[in-house]
Every structure is written in C-alpha cells, then in structure tokens.
Write a protein that holds these residues in place. Structure first.
Motif, PDB file in Angstrom:
ATOM      1  N   ASN A   1       1.112  -1.259   0.112  1.00 58.33           N
ATOM      2  CA  ASN A   1       0.142  -0.270   0.091  1.00 58.33           C
ATOM      3  C   ASN A   1       1.492   1.161  -0.560  1.00 58.33           C
ATOM      4  OD1 ASN A   1      -2.297  -1.324  -0.036  1.00 58.33           O
ATOM      5  ND2 ASN A   1      -2.457  -1.656   2.309  1.00 58.33           N
ATOM      6  N   GLY A   2       1.926   1.451  -0.100  1.00 55.96           N
ATOM      7  CA  GLY A   2       3.504   2.047  -0.581  1.00 55.96           C
ATOM      8  C   GLY A   2       3.472   2.895   0.741  1.00 55.96           C
ATOM      9  N   GLY A   3       4.136   1.835   1.833  1.00 53.66           N
ATOM     10  CA  GLY A   3       4.657   2.350   3.191  1.00 53.66           C
ATOM     11  C   GLY A   3       4.266   3.252   4.199  1.00 53.66           C
ATOM     12  N   TRP A   4       5.044   3.977   4.956  1.00 54.51           N
ATOM     13  CA  TRP A   4       4.443   4.743   5.839  1.00 54.51           C
ATOM     14  C   TRP A   4       5.254   6.320   5.108  1.00 54.51           C
ATOM     15  CZ3 TRP A   4       5.756   0.474   9.233  1.00 54.51           C
ATOM     16  CH2 TRP A   4       7.290   0.377   9.139  1.00 54.51           C
ATOM     17  N   PRO A   5       4.526   7.293   5.501  1.00 54.55           N
ATOM     18  CA  PRO A   5       5.149   8.732   4.967  1.00 54.55           C
ATOM     19  C   PRO A   5       6.275   9.091   6.325  1.00 54.55           C
ATOM     20  CG  PRO A   5       2.922   9.460   6.569  1.00 54.55           C
ATOM     21  CD  PRO A   5       3.388   7.463   6.463  1.00 54.55           C
ATOM     22  N   GLN A   6       7.540   9.788   5.136  1.00 52.16           N
ATOM     23  CA  GLN A   6       7.768   9.954   6.419  1.00 52.16           C
ATOM     24  C   GLN A   6       8.000  11.186   7.408  1.00 52.16           C
ATOM     25  OE1 GLN A   6      12.225   9.108   5.310  1.00 52.16           O
ATOM     26  NE2 GLN A   6      10.663   7.845   5.043  1.00 52.16           N
ATOM     27  N   VAL A   7       8.137  11.147   7.579  1.00 54.36           N
ATOM     28  CA  VAL A   7       8.118  12.226   9.678  1.00 54.36           C
ATOM     29  C   VAL A   7       9.734  13.304   9.022  1.00 54.36           C
ATOM     30  CG1 VAL A   7       7.817  12.982  11.747  1.00 54.36           C
ATOM     31  CG2 VAL A   7       6.913  10.667  10.545  1.00 54.36           C
ATOM     32  N   THR A   8       9.136  14.462   9.247  1.00 53.73           N
ATOM     33  CA  THR A   8       9.931  16.533   9.907  1.00 53.73           C
ATOM     34  C   THR A   8       9.273  16.354  10.967  1.00 53.73           C
ATOM     35  OG1 THR A   8       8.925  17.446   8.015  1.00 53.73           O
ATOM     36  CG2 THR A   8      10.409  15.855   7.270  1.00 53.73           C
ATOM     37  N   SER A   9      10.568  16.961  11.472  1.00 55.13           N
ATOM     38  CA  SER A   9      10.713  18.388  12.586  1.00 55.13           C
ATOM     39  C   SER A   9      11.153  18.890  12.259  1.00 55.13           C
ATOM     40  CB  SER A   9      11.030  17.066  14.071  1.00 55.13           C
ATOM     41  OG  SER A   9      10.562  17.873  15.355  1.00 55.13           O
ATOM     42  N   GLY A  10      10.608  20.084  12.928  1.00 53.20           N
ATOM     43  CA  GLY A  10      11.129  21.634  12.866  1.00 53.20           C
ATOM     44  C   GLY A  10      12.306  21.914  13.468  1.00 53.20           C
ATOM     45  N   ARG A  11      13.125  22.843  13.711  1.00 52.34           N
ATOM     46  CA  ARG A  11      14.141  22.995  15.386  1.00 52.34           C
ATOM     47  C   ARG A  11      14.119  22.142  15.965  1.00 52.34           C
ATOM     48  NH1 ARG A  11      15.544  28.859  14.876  1.00 52.34           N
ATOM     49  NH2 ARG A  11      13.488  29.530  15.783  1.00 52.34           N
ATOM     50  N   ARG A  12      13.327  22.385  16.776  1.00 44.96           N
ATOM     51  CA  ARG A  12      12.537  21.807  18.067  1.00 44.96           C
ATOM     52  C   ARG A  12      12.021  20.800  17.886  1.00 44.96           C
ATOM     53  NH1 ARG A  12      10.470  26.555  22.463  1.00 44.96           N
ATOM     54  NH2 ARG A  12      12.508  28.152  21.699  1.00 44.96           N
ATOM     55  N   ALA A  13      11.780  19.519  18.933  1.00 42.45           N
ATOM     56  CA  ALA A  13      11.841  17.900  18.079  1.00 42.45           C
ATOM     57  C   ALA A  13      10.234  18.643  19.088  1.00 42.45           C
ATOM     58  CB  ALA A  13      12.204  16.844  20.054  1.00 42.45           C
ATOM     59  N   MET A  14       9.333  17.561  18.208  1.00 45.18           N
ATOM     60  CA  MET A  14       7.810  17.415  18.263  1.00 45.18           C
ATOM     61  C   MET A  14       7.468  17.024  20.308  1.00 45.18           C
ATOM     62  SD  MET A  14       5.563  16.442  15.113  1.00 45.18           S
ATOM     63  CE  MET A  14       6.941  15.587  14.721  1.00 45.18           C
ATOM     64  N   ARG A  15       6.230  17.745  20.711  1.00 47.25           N
ATOM     65  CA  ARG A  15       6.726  17.039  21.569  1.00 47.25           C
ATOM     66  C   ARG A  15       5.523  17.064  22.201  1.00 47.25           C
ATOM     67  NH1 ARG A  15      10.790  17.651  26.090  1.00 47.25           N
ATOM     68  NH2 ARG A  15      11.904  18.385  24.164  1.00 47.25           N
ATOM     69  N   LEU A  16       4.418  16.935  23.613  1.00 48.47           N
ATOM     70  CA  LEU A  16       3.058  16.619  24.103  1.00 48.47           C
ATOM     71  C   LEU A  16       2.834  18.628  24.051  1.00 48.47           C
ATOM     72  CD1 LEU A  16       0.416  15.679  25.033  1.00 48.47           C
ATOM     73  CD2 LEU A  16       1.844  15.671  27.123  1.00 48.47           C
TER      74      LEU A  16
ATOM     75  N   ASP B   1      14.936   8.968  13.528  1.00 47.72           N
ATOM     76  CA  ASP B   1      15.694   8.072  12.718  1.00 47.72           C
ATOM     77  C   ASP B   1      14.904   6.803  12.177  1.00 47.72           C
ATOM     78  OD1 ASP B   1      17.546   9.727  11.275  1.00 47.72           O
ATOM     79  OD2 ASP B   1      19.079   9.185  13.078  1.00 47.72           O
ATOM     80  N   ALA B   2      14.191   6.165  13.699  1.00 48.19           N
ATOM     81  CA  ALA B   2      13.620   4.583  13.316  1.00 48.19           C
ATOM     82  C   ALA B   2      12.010   4.952  13.054  1.00 48.19           C
ATOM     83  CB  ALA B   2      13.361   4.790  15.007  1.00 48.19           C
ATOM     84  N   MET B   3      11.607   5.845  13.348  1.00 48.24           N
ATOM     85  CA  MET B   3      10.552   5.768  12.120  1.00 48.24           C
ATOM     86  C   MET B   3      10.641   6.524  10.459  1.00 48.24           C
ATOM     87  SD  MET B   3       7.861   8.930  14.475  1.00 48.24           S
ATOM     88  CE  MET B   3       7.219   7.914  16.181  1.00 48.24           C
ATOM     89  N   ASN B   4      11.694   6.489  10.372  1.00 45.42           N
ATOM     90  CA  ASN B   4      12.030   7.109   8.780  1.00 45.42           C
ATOM     91  C   ASN B   4      12.706   5.377   8.297  1.00 45.42           C
ATOM     92  OD1 ASN B   4      10.534   9.850   8.872  1.00 45.42           O
ATOM     93  ND2 ASN B   4      12.246  10.453   9.192  1.00 45.42           N
ATOM     94  N   VAL B   5      12.865   4.679   9.100  1.00 44.61           N
ATOM     95  CA  VAL B   5      13.367   3.242   8.410  1.00 44.61           C
ATOM     96  C   VAL B   5      11.906   2.737   6.789  1.00 44.61           C
ATOM     97  CG1 VAL B   5      14.078   1.333   8.600  1.00 44.61           C
ATOM     98  CG2 VAL B   5      14.542   2.979  10.028  1.00 44.61           C
ATOM     99  N   PRO B   6      12.224   2.724   5.558  1.00 40.95           N
ATOM    100  CA  PRO B   6      11.074   2.599   4.820  1.00 40.95           C
ATOM    101  C   PRO B   6      10.585   1.175   5.298  1.00 40.95           C
ATOM    102  CG  PRO B   6      12.812   2.996   4.080  1.00 40.95           C
ATOM    103  CD  PRO B   6      13.696   3.142   5.392  1.00 40.95           C
ATOM    104  N   ALA B   7       9.104   0.775   5.465  1.00 43.62           N
ATOM    105  CA  ALA B   7       8.476  -0.204   5.724  1.00 43.62           C
ATOM    106  C   ALA B   7       9.329  -1.666   5.336  1.00 43.62           C
ATOM    107  CB  ALA B   7       7.339   0.185   5.050  1.00 43.62           C
ATOM    108  N   VAL B   8       9.131  -1.820   3.933  1.00 43.12           N
ATOM    109  CA  VAL B   8      10.522  -2.677   3.503  1.00 43.12           C
ATOM    110  C   VAL B   8      11.526  -3.281   3.750  1.00 43.12           C
ATOM    111  CG1 VAL B   8      11.805  -0.856   1.762  1.00 43.12           C
ATOM    112  CG2 VAL B   8      10.690  -3.253   1.023  1.00 43.12           C
ATOM    113  N   VAL B   9      12.121  -2.279   4.352  1.00 39.03           N
ATOM    114  CA  VAL B   9      13.401  -2.952   4.903  1.00 39.03           C
ATOM    115  C   VAL B   9      12.650  -3.150   6.398  1.00 39.03           C
ATOM    116  CG1 VAL B   9      15.809  -1.765   6.599  1.00 39.03           C
ATOM    117  CG2 VAL B   9      14.736  -0.515   4.244  1.00 39.03           C
ATOM    118  N   ARG B  10      11.577  -3.129   7.479  1.00 35.27           N
ATOM    119  CA  ARG B  10      11.362  -3.766   7.973  1.00 35.27           C
ATOM    120  C   ARG B  10      10.374  -4.768   7.818  1.00 35.27           C
ATOM    121  NH1 ARG B  10      14.104  -1.560  12.274  1.00 35.27           N
ATOM    122  NH2 ARG B  10      13.523   1.120  12.894  1.00 35.27           N
ATOM    123  N   LEU B  11       9.902  -5.132   6.574  1.00 38.16           N
ATOM    124  CA  LEU B  11       9.636  -6.432   5.897  1.00 38.16           C
ATOM    125  C   LEU B  11      10.768  -7.324   5.601  1.00 38.16           C
ATOM    126  CD1 LEU B  11       7.323  -8.277   5.346  1.00 38.16           C
ATOM    127  CD2 LEU B  11       7.822  -6.726   3.102  1.00 38.16           C
TER     128      LEU B  11
END
Length: 441
Positions: free
Chosen positions: A102-117, A176-186
């Motif tokens: 189904n195309g894997g998952w999207p790449q996630v980016t963050s601004g200058r600061r880490a995203m948090r609650l 970094d862990a989120m942006n490992v492609p789904a095909v690599v995890r498979l």
C-alpha cells in the motif's frame, strides 16, 4: 480476570469523576449567572473558563492513565526465543507486506525543536499518519496538527517497540527509527524468522538469553521470562560473539585480568598519556612467574606490555564490578557487573570490548543460584559482595546461555519489535529506488 476487573473499576472511577465534575461545573455556572447584576461579566467569563480548563485537565488525565496502562501491555512475559515467536513473526510479515504493497508509511520531519506533547505544527499530521500505518495510533484519532495525549501515548508505544527511551519526545533517535522504510522492516522480519526458527526447539527449563542488538538479557524459567535486564554489549569493532554455551561459575569481588587486545588498544595509549593511569586504577603488573613489576620497567613505546599480565584489584572501580559470570567460550568474554551504571540509561548501549555488562546483576545471580545451589539466597549474595572478599562459586547445575542476534520479532499480543542492525548482520541495504536488497546476493 483481575486485570479486567481493575480496568472496569478504573473506567467507572473515571466516569464518576467526570460526572461529579460536570455537576459541580453546572452548579458553579448557575451561581455565576444568578448574580449577573452584581458581578462583572469579565470575572464571570474568567471563572467559567477556569472551570472548563479544569474539567479538560481531569479528562486528559483519565485518558492518559488509560493509555499508560495500554503501554504496559507492550512488554510480554513470553521469551523472545519462544517456540511460538516464529509463528507470530509470520503473522507480522503478512501485515507488513500489506503495508509495503500500500505504499509504506510517510516520512516524518521535525522543525528546529523536537516534537512533543502540546506542540502544534503541520509536521504532527505526517507523524499521525506514520503512527496510524504501523498501528501505534488508532485510525479514529483524527488528523489534527496538535500533538495531544493520544499522539504522546502512540509515540511512547513506538519507542518501546524500538528499544528507545519512552519519553514521548520525537527527537533524532525516534525520528530516525520512524523513517526506516517499511520495506526494510519487512526484510528484517523475514531475515529474523529464519534465525528464530533455528532456535525454536527446547532450550532448557531455565536459561539465559542475551539479545545483542536489543542489548537486553532474559532469564527464562518454564517458558516465561522471570526477569529482564538491560545490558551493555560489544562495540562495533569489538563485537560480542554469537554462541550457545553454559554458565558454570560466579566470581564474587573478582580480579580483572586485562585481555591482550585491551592492553594493546587501550592500556598502552592511556599509559603514554598518563603514566599514573595504572596506579589510579589499581592495576598491577606481573610476569608469568608471578613476579610483580613497576611500570617504569616496561617500554611503553612498543608492544612489550602485551608480554605481561595486568591485574586490577577488586573494589568499587574494578571494571567487572562486584561479580563476574563465567560461561564456556574461546573468546575470553563473560557477563559481569560494572561500576559504569549510567550507560544502562542510554538508548545506545554498545560500549564494551565484547563482554556483556548486566544491570541489576544481583537479581540475576540470585536466580542462577537459587535452584542450582540452594544454600545461596539474596541475603548471602548481598553480604558476600558487601564483604569485599574474593569468593568463587561453581554452580551445581550449569545453566544454558544463548548469545543471540535478533533485530525483529513479534509477540502473541501482535506487538512487533525492531532493533538496529548494529553489527550489519541482517545483510540488508537499499538500492537506488529505495528497495531493500540482500547484501549477500
């Protein structure tokens, strides 16, 4: 049954709190508007806003309590090398194959600061999509750009599954862990299913397993994990070996005899930097006849030091800590305590020269002794360590030990775990199109 009753009681309590708060809120609003003529409108609005915010905080706390309880379910009491783990991985492979198709998952980016609650930015939307695809966030959570409590819990769940500190912060390691492609995890799952099948037989009623990429130790008894221990394992250039062996002996308050490789790579350079290094670290030099030498008798500009024995005295700064766990092997490695306990709190725990450092080692050695050497218990272990006296204890029955390399596995609960292929043993790489290929082809 107990867990189910507890969950019901928790849900009932939450509804009661919300109900009582709703009653008090309505009562407060009624009182506010009863005195409209005598109370300024701004004051009424401020009080009403404060009450609404209080209710939202209570509701958020209820939701957070529920999500934290669900996070605890990510940890399984089944061992990684369970006979059923390969079957669970098969199911995970089907699921991840569908994700890839189904195309894997999207790449996630963050601004200058880490995203948090509490963060509010467009990147939270792609974060939500990423977490939904992998099943960490419910599909009904919506596509708001606000990093709310649901996203926070989903990030923590993702972090636990990937061996990261579950702080809910999308920093570099998590990104970094989120942006490992789904095909690599498979591909990881497919590679590890072969490993898991090869170790799916009977491993013993009681055994110890070290998962090197996870830097984690499991003490297993009668098919259940009795205790888990964070570990520190070998550096990339000084790898912990993969092997099957048996634990046969414990050394309390041990000497540390410095291996030749460490003499060459570490000790000689440090002596050239600081001639007092041996004295500061209570390391003595002996020839092979047992005669002690002074450091001035050795030419530190050569490899002459490798011809002698360097022995560190027992004590608080001893590199082996309070106990060493011996098992049969040709690599001169062992499990042991350490004075450098701060390393256990790091996501990256590949710092040793091949040996395995064990967090909460007293719990592990008490378990090793309790059925094989019954005259030992936790009180005696503590007293022996406290005394500082050297003592060797041979186990009356040897315990199987497995140093394994598993970077992807799944549990009966459907939770899929991944770890970095720290030693590049999965044989996976990405081609120009971003497709995972085997380095062995």
């Amino acid at each position: 049954m107990v867990a189910s009753q507890s969950a019901k009681q928790g849900a009932t309590g939450a509804r009661m709190r919300r109900g009582l708060l709703g009653v008090s809120l309505l009562g407060a609003v009624s009182l506010l508007f009863t005195g409209l003529t005598s109370t300024p409108t701004l004051a009424q609005n401020a009080a009403l806003k404060a009450l609404i915010e209080q209710q939202q905080r209570v509701e958020w706390r209820d939701q957070f309590d529920n999500t934290m309880r669900s996070l605890q379910a990510v940890e399984s009491s089944s061992p990684t090398l369970s006979p059923d783990t390969a079957t669970y991985v098969e199911t995970a492979i089907q699921r991840y194959s569908a994700i890839v198709q189904n195309g894997g998952w999207p790449q996630v980016t963050s601004g200058r600061r880490a995203m948090r609650l509490g963060a509010r930015e467009d990147n939270v939307i792609s974060l939500r999509r990423r977490l939904m695809v992998s099943g960490d966030l419910e599909q009904t959570a919506g596509m708001s750009d606000t990093f709310d409590s649901y996203v926070d819990a989903a990030v923590r769940r993702f972090q636990i599954r990937h061996g990261l500190t579950p702080d809910g912060v999308v920093g570099k390691s998590t990104l970094d862990a989120m942006n490992v492609p789904a095909v690599v995890r498979l591909s990881q799952l497919e590679t590890n299913m072969v490993r898991l099948r090869s170790m799916s037989g009977f491993l013993g009623d009681r055994y110890v397993m070290v998962n090197i990429p996870a830097a984690e130790i499991e003490a297993v008894e009668n098919g259940r994990v009795r205790s888990r221990h964070t570990a520190v394992v070998g550096k990339i250039d000084r790898q912990t070996p993969i092997l099957n062996s048996k634990i046969y002996e414990l050394n309390f308050n041990p000497y540390w005899t410095v291996p030749v490789s460490i003499i060459r790579k570490d000790l000689i350079p440090k002596m050239n930097e600081d001639p007092q290094y041996l004295e500061k670290n209570r390391i003595r030099i002996f020839d092979w006849k047992g005669n002690e030498l002074a450091w001035q008798q050795i030419d530190w500009g050569t490899d002459e030091a490798t011809k002698f024995q360097f022995r560190q005295e027992p004590g608080e700064i001893n590199s082996l800590g309070s106990v060493r766990i011996n098992f049969h092997n040709k690599h001169q490695v062992y499990l042991h305590d350490t004075p450098s306990k701060s390393l256990f709190g790091s996501d990256y725990r590949f710092h040793s020269s091949g040996c395995v450092r064990v967090q909460n080692v007293r719990e592990l050695i008490t378990w090793l002794l309790e059925s094989t050497t019954p005259d030992w218990n936790r009180a005696r272990v503590d007293e022996t360590i406290r005394s500082g006296v050297r003592e060797d204890v041979r186990l009356k029955a040897q315990i199987p030990l497995y140093l394994a390399y598993v970077t992807g596995w799944a549990t009966a609960e459907g939770v899929v775990h991944f770890r970095d292929d720290i030693y590049d043993r999965d044989g996976l790489a990405l081609d120009g199109a971003g497709t995972a290929v085997s380095a062995y082809q």
